[in-house]
Design a protein around this motif. Structure first.
Motif, PDB file in Angstrom:
ATOM      1  N   PRO A  31       0.801  -1.230   0.000  1.00  0.00           N
ATOM      2  CA  PRO A  31       0.000   0.000   0.000  1.00  0.00           C
ATOM      3  C   PRO A  31       0.831   1.277   0.000  1.00  0.00           C
ATOM      4  CG  PRO A  31      -0.156  -1.149   2.115  1.00  0.00           C
ATOM      5  CD  PRO A  31       0.513  -2.081   1.158  1.00  0.00           C
ATOM      6  N   TYR A  32       2.083   1.194   0.413  1.00  0.00           N
ATOM      7  CA  TYR A  32       2.956   2.372   0.483  1.00  0.00           C
ATOM      8  C   TYR A  32       4.104   2.252  -0.526  1.00  0.00           C
ATOM      9  CZ  TYR A  32       4.534  -1.221   3.689  1.00  0.00           C
ATOM     10  OH  TYR A  32       4.858  -2.433   4.237  1.00  0.00           O
ATOM     11  N   HIS A  33       3.845   1.584  -1.646  1.00  0.00           N
ATOM     12  CA  HIS A  33       4.897   1.359  -2.646  1.00  0.00           C
ATOM     13  C   HIS A  33       5.468   2.669  -3.177  1.00  0.00           C
ATOM     14  CE1 HIS A  33       2.409   2.468  -6.147  1.00  0.00           C
ATOM     15  NE2 HIS A  33       1.401   1.955  -5.457  1.00  0.00           N
ATOM     16  N   ALA A  34       4.659   3.732  -3.184  1.00  0.00           N
ATOM     17  CA  ALA A  34       5.141   5.016  -3.698  1.00  0.00           C
ATOM     18  C   ALA A  34       6.151   5.674  -2.762  1.00  0.00           C
ATOM     19  CB  ALA A  34       3.967   5.957  -3.923  1.00  0.00           C
ATOM     20  N   ASP A  35       6.338   5.102  -1.578  1.00  0.00           N
ATOM     21  CA  ASP A  35       7.267   5.666  -0.597  1.00  0.00           C
ATOM     22  C   ASP A  35       8.568   4.883  -0.512  1.00  0.00           C
ATOM     23  OD1 ASP A  35       5.355   7.636   0.289  1.00  0.00           O
ATOM     24  OD2 ASP A  35       4.318   6.033   1.363  1.00  0.00           O
ATOM     25  N   ILE A  36       8.792   3.952  -1.461  1.00  0.00           N
ATOM     26  CA  ILE A  36       9.985   3.104  -1.405  1.00  0.00           C
ATOM     27  C   ILE A  36      10.997   3.551  -2.460  1.00  0.00           C
ATOM     28  CG2 ILE A  36      10.889   0.760  -1.594  1.00  0.00           C
ATOM     29  CD1 ILE A  36       8.082  -0.253  -0.849  1.00  0.00           C
ATOM     30  N   ASN A  37      12.205   3.837  -2.021  1.00  0.00           N
ATOM     31  CA  ASN A  37      13.328   4.100  -2.921  1.00  0.00           C
ATOM     32  C   ASN A  37      14.118   2.805  -3.108  1.00  0.00           C
ATOM     33  OD1 ASN A  37      13.204   7.038  -3.414  1.00  0.00           O
ATOM     34  ND2 ASN A  37      13.500   7.177  -1.196  1.00  0.00           N
ATOM     35  N   LEU A  38      14.364   2.455  -4.362  1.00  0.00           N
ATOM     36  CA  LEU A  38      15.127   1.247  -4.675  1.00  0.00           C
ATOM     37  C   LEU A  38      16.428   1.631  -5.363  1.00  0.00           C
ATOM     38  CD1 LEU A  38      15.436  -1.859  -4.985  1.00  0.00           C
ATOM     39  CD2 LEU A  38      14.165  -1.653  -7.147  1.00  0.00           C
ATOM     40  N   VAL A  39      17.537   1.163  -4.797  1.00  0.00           N
ATOM     41  CA  VAL A  39      18.866   1.383  -5.369  1.00  0.00           C
ATOM     42  C   VAL A  39      19.471   0.021  -5.702  1.00  0.00           C
ATOM     43  CG1 VAL A  39      21.188   2.286  -4.979  1.00  0.00           C
ATOM     44  CG2 VAL A  39      19.203   3.494  -4.021  1.00  0.00           C
ATOM     45  N   VAL A  40      19.909  -0.147  -6.939  1.00  0.00           N
ATOM     46  CA  VAL A  40      20.588  -1.370  -7.365  1.00  0.00           C
ATOM     47  C   VAL A  40      21.982  -0.980  -7.830  1.00  0.00           C
ATOM     48  CG1 VAL A  40      20.590  -3.313  -8.966  1.00  0.00           C
ATOM     49  CG2 VAL A  40      18.426  -2.477  -8.028  1.00  0.00           C
ATOM     50  N   LEU A  41      22.990  -1.607  -7.245  1.00  0.00           N
ATOM     51  CA  LEU A  41      24.371  -1.228  -7.544  1.00  0.00           C
ATOM     52  C   LEU A  41      25.282  -2.437  -7.497  1.00  0.00           C
ATOM     53  CD1 LEU A  41      25.509  -1.409  -4.475  1.00  0.00           C
ATOM     54  CD2 LEU A  41      24.772   0.951  -4.298  1.00  0.00           C
ATOM     55  N   SER A  42      26.555  -2.193  -7.759  1.00  0.00           N
ATOM     56  CA  SER A  42      27.544  -3.257  -7.688  1.00  0.00           C
ATOM     57  C   SER A  42      28.840  -2.728  -7.089  1.00  0.00           C
ATOM     58  CB  SER A  42      27.802  -3.833  -9.080  1.00  0.00           C
ATOM     59  OG  SER A  42      28.710  -4.918  -9.014  1.00  0.00           O
ATOM     60  N   ASP A  43      29.726  -3.659  -6.749  1.00  0.00           N
ATOM     61  CA  ASP A  43      30.969  -3.306  -6.078  1.00  0.00           C
ATOM     62  C   ASP A  43      32.134  -3.103  -7.044  1.00  0.00           C
ATOM     63  OD1 ASP A  43      30.833  -5.975  -6.763  1.00  0.00           O
ATOM     64  OD2 ASP A  43      31.650  -6.739  -4.898  1.00  0.00           O
ATOM     65  N   HIS A  44      32.116  -3.794  -8.177  1.00  0.00           N
ATOM     66  CA  HIS A  44      33.234  -3.737  -9.133  1.00  0.00           C
ATOM     67  C   HIS A  44      32.815  -4.412 -10.421  1.00  0.00           C
ATOM     68  CE1 HIS A  44      33.758  -7.993  -8.328  1.00  0.00           C
ATOM     69  NE2 HIS A  44      33.821  -7.736  -7.032  1.00  0.00           N
ATOM     70  N   GLY A  45      33.659  -4.323 -11.425  1.00  0.00           N
ATOM     71  CA  GLY A  45      33.415  -4.996 -12.689  1.00  0.00           C
ATOM     72  C   GLY A  45      34.095  -6.352 -12.746  1.00  0.00           C
ATOM     73  N   MET A  46      34.483  -6.764 -13.945  1.00  0.00           N
ATOM     74  CA  MET A  46      35.102  -8.075 -14.147  1.00  0.00           C
ATOM     75  C   MET A  46      35.882  -8.047 -15.461  1.00  0.00           C
ATOM     76  SD  MET A  46      35.304 -11.136 -12.715  1.00  0.00           S
ATOM     77  CE  MET A  46      33.867 -11.215 -11.626  1.00  0.00           C
ATOM     78  N   ALA A  47      37.063  -8.661 -15.463  1.00  0.00           N
ATOM     79  CA  ALA A  47      37.901  -8.700 -16.671  1.00  0.00           C
ATOM     80  C   ALA A  47      38.391 -10.125 -16.918  1.00  0.00           C
ATOM     81  CB  ALA A  47      39.093  -7.755 -16.523  1.00  0.00           C
ATOM     82  N   TRP A  48      38.615 -10.444 -18.181  1.00  0.00           N
ATOM     83  CA  TRP A  48      39.096 -11.766 -18.563  1.00  0.00           C
ATOM     84  C   TRP A  48      40.604 -11.868 -18.357  1.00  0.00           C
ATOM     85  CZ3 TRP A  48      37.564 -16.501 -19.352  1.00  0.00           C
ATOM     86  CH2 TRP A  48      38.379 -17.404 -20.057  1.00  0.00           C
ATOM     87  N   VAL A  49      41.045 -12.980 -17.760  1.00  0.00           N
ATOM     88  CA  VAL A  49      42.469 -13.251 -17.569  1.00  0.00           C
ATOM     89  C   VAL A  49      42.787 -14.611 -18.190  1.00  0.00           C
ATOM     90  CG1 VAL A  49      44.329 -13.640 -15.902  1.00  0.00           C
ATOM     91  CG2 VAL A  49      42.590 -11.895 -15.442  1.00  0.00           C
ATOM     92  N   PRO A  50      43.605 -14.644 -19.252  1.00  0.00           N
ATOM     93  CA  PRO A  50      43.995 -15.924 -19.856  1.00  0.00           C
ATOM     94  C   PRO A  50      44.833 -16.770 -18.893  1.00  0.00           C
ATOM     95  CG  PRO A  50      44.416 -14.079 -21.349  1.00  0.00           C
ATOM     96  CD  PRO A  50      44.109 -13.490 -19.999  1.00  0.00           C
ATOM     97  N   GLY A  51      44.850 -18.063 -19.138  1.00  0.00           N
ATOM     98  CA  GLY A  51      45.544 -18.986 -18.245  1.00  0.00           C
ATOM     99  C   GLY A  51      47.051 -18.833 -18.226  1.00  0.00           C
ATOM    100  N   ASP A  52      47.615 -18.140 -19.207  1.00  0.00           N
ATOM    101  CA  ASP A  52      49.066 -17.962 -19.242  1.00  0.00           C
ATOM    102  C   ASP A  52      49.482 -16.539 -18.851  1.00  0.00           C
ATOM    103  OD1 ASP A  52      48.060 -16.679 -21.458  1.00  0.00           O
ATOM    104  OD2 ASP A  52      49.523 -17.519 -22.881  1.00  0.00           O
ATOM    105  N   HIS A  53      48.605 -15.818 -18.156  1.00  0.00           N
ATOM    106  CA  HIS A  53      48.894 -14.432 -17.779  1.00  0.00           C
ATOM    107  C   HIS A  53      49.182 -14.263 -16.289  1.00  0.00           C
ATOM    108  CE1 HIS A  53      47.453 -11.901 -21.436  1.00  0.00           C
ATOM    109  NE2 HIS A  53      48.230 -12.909 -21.783  1.00  0.00           N
ATOM    110  N   ALA A  54      49.838 -15.229 -15.702  1.00  0.00           N
ATOM    111  CA  ALA A  54      50.289 -15.107 -14.310  1.00  0.00           C
ATOM    112  C   ALA A  54      51.714 -14.558 -14.293  1.00  0.00           C
ATOM    113  CB  ALA A  54      50.234 -16.454 -13.609  1.00  0.00           C
ATOM    114  N   VAL A  55      51.914 -13.478 -13.556  1.00  0.00           N
ATOM    115  CA  VAL A  55      53.250 -12.888 -13.408  1.00  0.00           C
ATOM    116  C   VAL A  55      53.835 -13.395 -12.093  1.00  0.00           C
ATOM    117  CG1 VAL A  55      54.578 -10.762 -13.227  1.00  0.00           C
ATOM    118  CG2 VAL A  55      52.530 -10.832 -14.677  1.00  0.00           C
ATOM    119  N   LYS A  56      54.887 -14.172 -12.178  1.00  0.00           N
ATOM    120  CA  LYS A  56      55.498 -14.730 -10.978  1.00  0.00           C
ATOM    121  C   LYS A  56      56.398 -13.681 -10.307  1.00  0.00           C
ATOM    122  CE  LYS A  56      55.680 -19.561 -12.641  1.00  0.00           C
ATOM    123  NZ  LYS A  56      54.273 -19.668 -12.651  1.00  0.00           N
ATOM    124  N   LEU A  57      56.220 -13.521  -8.998  1.00  0.00           N
ATOM    125  CA  LEU A  57      57.003 -12.548  -8.238  1.00  0.00           C
ATOM    126  C   LEU A  57      58.161 -13.200  -7.481  1.00  0.00           C
ATOM    127  CD1 LEU A  57      54.154 -10.342  -6.656  1.00  0.00           C
ATOM    128  CD2 LEU A  57      55.310 -10.057  -8.867  1.00  0.00           C
TER     129      LEU A  57
END
Length: 396
Positions: free
Chosen positions: A225-251
């Motif tokens: 009954p009070y749907h007009a009083d609800i604020n909805l926020v949808v968000l995320s924390d970070h994105g995502m990137a592809w990493v190939p299996g041979d892209h590990a840099v050994k330290l």
């Protein structure tokens, strides 16, 4: 009598905005690992609906662009360097302990969590809050928990559908028990993004699933009954990137064991030097391909990272698509990279009585805490955000 009526009129006029604000409710939902541009790649009718009727933007994560640091940043308005959760895992040089999400005892230790999360800010000012698994919400920060919260490591964990049911249940409570603020965390599409990469059929499936879940949740909210009083926020924390299996840099092949106490993480990697060995570590790594290397005092200012004692003496930030890791890796999605990279930017949508219909450039996620405080009608604690940076998304 006439003077009394006039006085009452002006009193009611002054109170009306406060009464209207007191009736509003705020729901904040985080979709872990949801890239800002997934709606451009995949069919997302509900996220598109929010853009068409509310606010369309993206979020610039804080460094490192990891889940725990950024969720706690959005909850406190503080950069990870300031609230203390400087990575998903790190070495505490003051105690000698290691913080890791896999270690329940360390993860739930309040000493790691600085600042004031918004659920505490709200409680301190007489508001009720219900939280479904938001990172940090099951920690007794500053001596208290949210009014309603769920321990993430307690099994069986609520499914995403059950969390949506929980949101409706909380909104359906009698007015005196109804939360002013509800926050919920969803693990998808991050789970599929890691395993299959951001551009895959299975990640597309996860994006479609959470979109359908949000549509259903919104439809159910509209029946209140009070749907007009609800604020909805949808968000995320970070994105995502592809990493190939041979892209590990050994330290480690570049380092002598006597130079360091610990090496923690991979994107970024924090290296904790033994006395007098910081320069040796830096000089050994500074010319290695596909990584940026800084002494902690030289981390670029725009990253807001390096003043906390939990940050390594040397910080290694891999180039996009690489990880600093000394064991074999499996190709897949990864995040944690420089927040300036668009691949790391996250989603932001908002709709409800407080919001204008507008589109703005991507903004810092440190502003989320002040935004939530504004929506709930509470005074924020000291933080690194600035609501003025995004004031155009709010109705006057």
């Amino acid at each position: 009598m006439r003077k009394t009526i006039i006085a009452l009129f002006f009193l009611l006029t002054a109170l009306l905005p406060q009464l209207a604000q007191a009736r509003r409710y705020t729901v904040v939902i985080s979709l872990d690992g949801y890239r800002w541009d997934y709606p451009q790649w995949y069919d997302t009718p509900f996220i598109n609906f929010m853009a068409e009727h509310g606010v369309k933007a993206g979020l610039i994560p804080s460094f490192p662009s990891k889940t725990f640091p950024n969720h706690y940043t959005m909850a406190t308005g503080l950069y990870p360097d300031h609230h203390g959760i400087v990575a998903n895992e790190f070495f505490d040089t003051k105690t000698g302990d290691r913080f890791a999400l896999s270690d329940a005892k360390q993860k739930l230790d309040p000493r790691y969590y600085g600042g004031e999360p918004v659920w505490n800010t709200a409680a301190r000012q007489g508001k009720r809050v219900a939280v479904f698994y938001w990172p940090g919400s099951d920690v007794k920060v500053n001596g208290r928990y949210p009014d309603v919260y769920y321990a993430y490591d307690r099994k069986p964990r609520l499914t995403l559908d059950e969390r949506a049911d929980g949101i409706i249940s909380q909104l359906s409570l009698p007015e005196k028990k109804r939360p002013d603020l509800i926050m919920a965390y969803m693990e998808q599409p991050d789970g599929n993004g890691h395993k299959y990469g951001p551009q895959s059929k299975l990640t597309r499936g996860a994006v479609l699933y959470v979109d359908s879940l949000l549509q259903s949740l919104f439809n159910r909210m509209q029946k209140l009954p009070y749907h007009a009083d609800i604020n909805l926020v949808v968000l995320s924390d970070h994105g995502m990137a592809w990493v190939p299996g041979d892209h590990a840099v050994k330290l480690l092949p570049h380092l002598k064991p006597e130079w360091y106490t610990a090496v923690s993480g991979s994107v970024p990697a924090n290296i904790y030097a033994k006395e007098g060995c910081k320069d040796s570590i830096y000089n050994a790594l500074k010319n290695v391909d596909h990584i940026s290397v800084w002494k902690k005092e030289d981390v670029p200012a725009y990253l807001h990272y390096g003043s906390n004692s939990r940050v390594g003496d040397v910080v290694v930030s891999p180039d996009l698509g690489y990880v600093a890791y000394d064991k074999p890796i499996i190709a897949g999605g990864t995040h944690g990279f420089d927040p300036q990279l668009l691949d790391m930017h996250a989603l932001f949508r908002a709709i409800g009585p407080a919001f204008s219909h507008t589109e703005i450039p991507h903004f810092r996620n440190t502003d989320i805490y002040e935004l939530i405080c504004h929506l709930v009608g509470i005074t924020p604690a000291p933080n690194d955000g600035d609501l003025n940076e995004i004031k155009e998304i709010l109705k006057p």
